[in-house]
Design a protein around this motif. Structure first.
Motif, PDB file in Angstrom:
ATOM      1  N   ARG A  25     -57.164 -17.761  17.400  1.00 27.13           N
ATOM      2  CA  ARG A  25     -57.383 -19.007  16.648  1.00 27.13           C
ATOM      3  C   ARG A  25     -58.816 -19.531  16.691  1.00 27.13           C
ATOM      4  O   ARG A  25     -59.162 -20.443  15.943  1.00 27.13           O
ATOM      5  CB  ARG A  25     -56.450 -20.114  17.161  1.00 27.13           C
ATOM      6  CG  ARG A  25     -54.974 -19.796  17.069  1.00 27.13           C
ATOM      7  CD  ARG A  25     -54.105 -21.024  17.316  1.00 27.13           C
ATOM      8  NE  ARG A  25     -54.041 -21.888  16.142  1.00 27.13           N
ATOM      9  CZ  ARG A  25     -53.338 -23.014  16.088  1.00 27.13           C
ATOM     10  NH1 ARG A  25     -52.677 -23.434  17.160  1.00 27.13           N
ATOM     11  NH2 ARG A  25     -53.324 -23.731  14.985  1.00 27.13           N
ATOM     12  N   MET A  26     -59.669 -18.980  17.559  1.00 32.50           N
ATOM     13  CA  MET A  26     -61.007 -19.545  17.734  1.00 32.50           C
ATOM     14  C   MET A  26     -61.916 -19.294  16.540  1.00 32.50           C
ATOM     15  O   MET A  26     -62.953 -19.961  16.391  1.00 32.50           O
ATOM     16  CB  MET A  26     -61.661 -18.944  18.982  1.00 32.50           C
ATOM     17  CG  MET A  26     -62.050 -17.483  18.830  1.00 32.50           C
ATOM     18  SD  MET A  26     -63.021 -16.902  20.230  1.00 32.50           S
ATOM     19  CE  MET A  26     -63.339 -15.201  19.717  1.00 32.50           C
ATOM     20  N   ILE A  27     -61.558 -18.356  15.670  1.00 28.79           N
ATOM     21  CA  ILE A  27     -62.481 -17.934  14.614  1.00 28.79           C
ATOM     22  C   ILE A  27     -62.790 -19.053  13.634  1.00 28.79           C
ATOM     23  O   ILE A  27     -63.963 -19.318  13.320  1.00 28.79           O
ATOM     24  CB  ILE A  27     -61.904 -16.706  13.871  1.00 28.79           C
ATOM     25  CG1 ILE A  27     -61.630 -15.570  14.868  1.00 28.79           C
ATOM     26  CG2 ILE A  27     -62.876 -16.247  12.789  1.00 28.79           C
ATOM     27  CD1 ILE A  27     -62.832 -15.139  15.660  1.00 28.79           C
ATOM     28  N   TYR A  28     -61.773 -19.740  13.135  1.00 26.49           N
ATOM     29  CA  TYR A  28     -62.006 -20.747  12.094  1.00 26.49           C
ATOM     30  C   TYR A  28     -62.862 -21.917  12.561  1.00 26.49           C
ATOM     31  O   TYR A  28     -63.805 -22.302  11.865  1.00 26.49           O
ATOM     32  CB  TYR A  28     -60.667 -21.235  11.527  1.00 26.49           C
ATOM     33  CG  TYR A  28     -59.990 -20.206  10.658  1.00 26.49           C
ATOM     34  CD1 TYR A  28     -60.449 -19.938   9.372  1.00 26.49           C
ATOM     35  CD2 TYR A  28     -58.894 -19.486  11.135  1.00 26.49           C
ATOM     36  CE1 TYR A  28     -59.828 -18.981   8.575  1.00 26.49           C
ATOM     37  CE2 TYR A  28     -58.273 -18.522  10.344  1.00 26.49           C
ATOM     38  CZ  TYR A  28     -58.741 -18.276   9.067  1.00 26.49           C
ATOM     39  OH  TYR A  28     -58.131 -17.331   8.277  1.00 26.49           O
ATOM     40  N   LEU A  45     -68.238 -12.744   6.518  1.00 28.59           N
ATOM     41  CA  LEU A  45     -67.210 -13.122   7.484  1.00 28.59           C
ATOM     42  C   LEU A  45     -65.860 -13.302   6.816  1.00 28.59           C
ATOM     43  O   LEU A  45     -64.813 -12.997   7.395  1.00 28.59           O
ATOM     44  CB  LEU A  45     -67.610 -14.420   8.193  1.00 28.59           C
ATOM     45  CG  LEU A  45     -68.667 -14.299   9.287  1.00 28.59           C
ATOM     46  CD1 LEU A  45     -68.841 -15.624  10.004  1.00 28.59           C
ATOM     47  CD2 LEU A  45     -68.306 -13.214  10.293  1.00 28.59           C
ATOM     48  N   SER A  46     -65.876 -13.800   5.582  1.00 27.34           N
ATOM     49  CA  SER A  46     -64.618 -13.961   4.851  1.00 27.34           C
ATOM     50  C   SER A  46     -63.933 -12.618   4.648  1.00 27.34           C
ATOM     51  O   SER A  46     -62.705 -12.520   4.671  1.00 27.34           O
ATOM     52  CB  SER A  46     -64.873 -14.622   3.492  1.00 27.34           C
ATOM     53  OG  SER A  46     -65.405 -15.914   3.660  1.00 27.34           O
ATOM     54  N   LEU A  47     -64.736 -11.570   4.458  1.00 34.50           N
ATOM     55  CA  LEU A  47     -64.182 -10.224   4.312  1.00 34.50           C
ATOM     56  C   LEU A  47     -63.416  -9.825   5.570  1.00 34.50           C
ATOM     57  O   LEU A  47     -62.309  -9.272   5.488  1.00 34.50           O
ATOM     58  CB  LEU A  47     -65.305  -9.224   4.044  1.00 34.50           C
ATOM     59  CG  LEU A  47     -64.899  -7.744   4.005  1.00 34.50           C
ATOM     60  CD1 LEU A  47     -63.927  -7.488   2.856  1.00 34.50           C
ATOM     61  CD2 LEU A  47     -66.133  -6.855   3.872  1.00 34.50           C
ATOM     62  N   VAL A  48     -63.985 -10.139   6.736  1.00 37.20           N
ATOM     63  CA  VAL A  48     -63.310  -9.815   7.992  1.00 37.20           C
ATOM     64  C   VAL A  48     -61.968 -10.538   8.074  1.00 37.20           C
ATOM     65  O   VAL A  48     -60.941  -9.947   8.442  1.00 37.20           O
ATOM     66  CB  VAL A  48     -64.183 -10.220   9.201  1.00 37.20           C
ATOM     67  CG1 VAL A  48     -63.509  -9.784  10.503  1.00 37.20           C
ATOM     68  CG2 VAL A  48     -65.560  -9.601   9.105  1.00 37.20           C
ATOM     69  N   LEU A  49     -61.981 -11.822   7.726  1.00 39.76           N
ATOM     70  CA  LEU A  49     -60.757 -12.620   7.819  1.00 39.76           C
ATOM     71  C   LEU A  49     -59.705 -12.146   6.827  1.00 39.76           C
ATOM     72  O   LEU A  49     -58.508 -12.160   7.123  1.00 39.76           O
ATOM     73  CB  LEU A  49     -61.082 -14.094   7.586  1.00 39.76           C
ATOM     74  CG  LEU A  49     -61.998 -14.726   8.635  1.00 39.76           C
ATOM     75  CD1 LEU A  49     -62.320 -16.165   8.262  1.00 39.76           C
ATOM     76  CD2 LEU A  49     -61.379 -14.659  10.018  1.00 39.76           C
ATOM     77  N   THR A  50     -60.149 -11.728   5.644  1.00 38.73           N
ATOM     78  CA  THR A  50     -59.215 -11.215   4.637  1.00 38.73           C
ATOM     79  C   THR A  50     -58.539  -9.938   5.132  1.00 38.73           C
ATOM     80  O   THR A  50     -57.317  -9.781   5.045  1.00 38.73           O
ATOM     81  CB  THR A  50     -59.946 -10.938   3.316  1.00 38.73           C
ATOM     82  OG1 THR A  50     -60.525 -12.157   2.836  1.00 38.73           O
ATOM     83  CG2 THR A  50     -58.977 -10.394   2.269  1.00 38.73           C
ATOM     84  N   VAL A  51     -59.347  -9.017   5.665  1.00 41.35           N
ATOM     85  CA  VAL A  51     -58.793  -7.761   6.179  1.00 41.35           C
ATOM     86  C   VAL A  51     -57.865  -8.046   7.362  1.00 41.35           C
ATOM     87  O   VAL A  51     -56.802  -7.429   7.501  1.00 41.35           O
ATOM     88  CB  VAL A  51     -59.921  -6.791   6.589  1.00 41.35           C
ATOM     89  CG1 VAL A  51     -59.347  -5.531   7.224  1.00 41.35           C
ATOM     90  CG2 VAL A  51     -60.770  -6.430   5.385  1.00 41.35           C
ATOM     91  N   ARG A  52     -58.249  -9.012   8.202  1.00 37.35           N
ATOM     92  CA  ARG A  52     -57.405  -9.379   9.339  1.00 37.35           C
ATOM     93  C   ARG A  52     -56.051  -9.889   8.857  1.00 37.35           C
ATOM     94  O   ARG A  52     -55.005  -9.539   9.412  1.00 37.35           O
ATOM     95  CB  ARG A  52     -58.098 -10.431  10.197  1.00 37.35           C
ATOM     96  CG  ARG A  52     -57.318 -10.776  11.455  1.00 37.35           C
ATOM     97  CD  ARG A  52     -58.033 -11.765  12.345  1.00 37.35           C
ATOM     98  NE  ARG A  52     -57.861 -13.141  11.906  1.00 37.35           N
ATOM     99  CZ  ARG A  52     -58.010 -14.202  12.700  1.00 37.35           C
ATOM    100  NH1 ARG A  52     -58.339 -14.028  13.979  1.00 37.35           N
ATOM    101  NH2 ARG A  52     -57.854 -15.418  12.248  1.00 37.35           N
ATOM    102  N   SER A  53     -56.054 -10.717   7.819  1.00 39.49           N
ATOM    103  CA  SER A  53     -54.800 -11.244   7.282  1.00 39.49           C
ATOM    104  C   SER A  53     -53.930 -10.134   6.708  1.00 39.49           C
ATOM    105  O   SER A  53     -52.708 -10.116   6.889  1.00 39.49           O
ATOM    106  CB  SER A  53     -55.084 -12.291   6.206  1.00 39.49           C
ATOM    107  OG  SER A  53     -55.760 -13.397   6.758  1.00 39.49           O
TER     108      SER A  53
END
Length: 398
Positions: A25-28, A45-53
């Motif tokens: 949860r610390m990322i956002y 960074l949004s790309l990382v979060l998208t792939v993570r999701s």
């Protein structure tokens, strides 16, 4: 050295889960800090979060480890992946390492959590399971209340890579505790390839499908309001919901309070009644939003009521899901978690579509968020019907 009793294992596992959820949860809250520290753009960074999701969809694949290889193995694999992810950044603090770390961490969480919930489900009678699972779920809210602020202090003192060094150390300790503390469980031998066998059994069982639909509807209902709540406040009153720290605190406290209510009431009411009550109260909270959100404090109160009723409903659902298919608890729990991710993915675009179509209410004395509120109530009703189906089909008691 004697292993701790199950009563002592539960708080220890909750602390471990707080660590895991803090890593997740610390990322956002610190997205800007990581962006500046890594020297990359926000879209990167949004790309990382998208792939993570998107990797969240792999949860059921990893959860089958807990059913086919044992709960302990699933927890060990999950924690090992979390440690490996943190270690990558601790050793090599760069954008590629950060990318790899977040992916390993999310895979670790989706391997660990279903196995943990299945472990608790194996050892606690259904009539008391809401209490125990709610304690373990406190690891989610405590991550925001305790873990994330501590991460902020570490970053302020030693720079953005510092939390990853501590996560590597603490995660390794947690891994050792799991290996020592959790007994090795008997594994049921099944013919064929366990992964597809587990999937087939879950996905061809109607109550399991209905259980997943509950997750889709509940999370969609929350997302369809939550996505545009802040935008509406700014558009309607020229106000932000609150500063980041205050809003985060409200969310964390409401989640923690919802989990406390589960501990106090879910087993006493019965899981199905508790979920039904939560859905009704969440619908009422959605209806109250336009009334309460006249200023910043009213908006925060509305946000608190929305989250506390959502968290109460969400955590009360989990013990129900662990009882639908006891032989495939880890896989079923993972599919349930995936259904919540799907619900959020569905709810977000619906939210923006409804809010952008606010001209439907231009000739009526209704707020622009009215369509979103009505959609949330409709989705909660669909959840309610699904819960009643499970009650009739499986005769849930307790």
């Amino acid at each position: 050295m004697n292993k701790p009793s199950f009563r002592l294992q539960v708080p220890i596992l909750t602390v471990i889960r707080t660590l895991i959820n803090t890593m997740y949860r610390m990322i956002y809250p610190f997205l800007g800090v990581f962006r500046d520290g890594l020297g990359v753009s926000l879209p990167a960074l949004s790309l990382v979060l998208t792939v993570r999701s998107l990797l969240g969809a792999c949860g059921p694949f990893l959860a089958t480890i807990g059913d086919s290889r044992g709960r302990k193995t699933g927890m060990v694999v999950g924690m090992s992946l979390m440690v490996a992810g943190a270690a990558v950044v601790a050793i090599w603090p760069t954008y590629p390492a950060f990318f790899i770390a977040l992916l390993l961490m999310v895979l670790g969480k989706y391997a660990h959590d279903p196995s943990l919930l299945a472990y608790l489900g194996d050892r606690v009678p259904y009539q008391r399971r809401g209490f125990i699972i709610a304690i373990s779920e406190m690891g989610w809210s405590l991550a925001f209340i305790v873990g994330v602020p501590l991460v902020g202090l570490l970053i302020a003192k030693s720079g953005w890579p510092a939390p990853f060094r501590w996560f590597t150390l603490l995660g390794s300790v947690a891994l050792g505790v799991i290996i020592w503390m959790i007994p090795k469980d008997a594994v049921v031998q099944r013919n064929g390839f366990p992964l597809w066998s587990n999937f087939k059994n879950v996905l061809t069982y109607t109550p399991a499908i209905v259980g997943m639909l509950i997750g889709v509807f509940v999370s969609s209902a929350n997302e369809v309001v939550n996505t545009v709540f802040g935008v509406w406040m700014e558009d309607a009153f020229g106000l932000k919901i609150a500063a980041l720290g205050m809003a985060s605190a409200v969310i964390g406290i409401s989640e923690f309070s919802g989990e406390l209510f589960v501990i106090g009431f879910t087993d006493r009411l019965g899981k199905a009644k508790a979920v039904s009550l939560g859905l009704v109260l969440n619908s009422i909270s959605a209806l109250l939003l336009p009334v309460l959100a006249r200023n910043t404090w009213g908006a925060l109160l509305g946000l608190f009521l929305l989250y506390i009723t959502f968290e109460f409903t969400l955590v009360s659902v989990i013990p129900m899901m662990t009882e639908i298919m006891p032989t495939y608890r880890a896989t079923m729990t993972a599919f349930s978690a995936a259904s919540h991710s799907l619900g959020r993915a569905i709810g977000a675009p619906i939210a923006t579509l409804l809010y952008s179509s606010q001209t439907w209410f231009v000739n009526l004395p209704l707020p622009a968020i009215t369509g979103n509120v009505l959609a949330a109530i409709l989705l909660n009703l669909l959840s309610l019907f699904s819960v009643q189906y499970l009650v009739r089909k499986l005769k849930f008691k307790g």
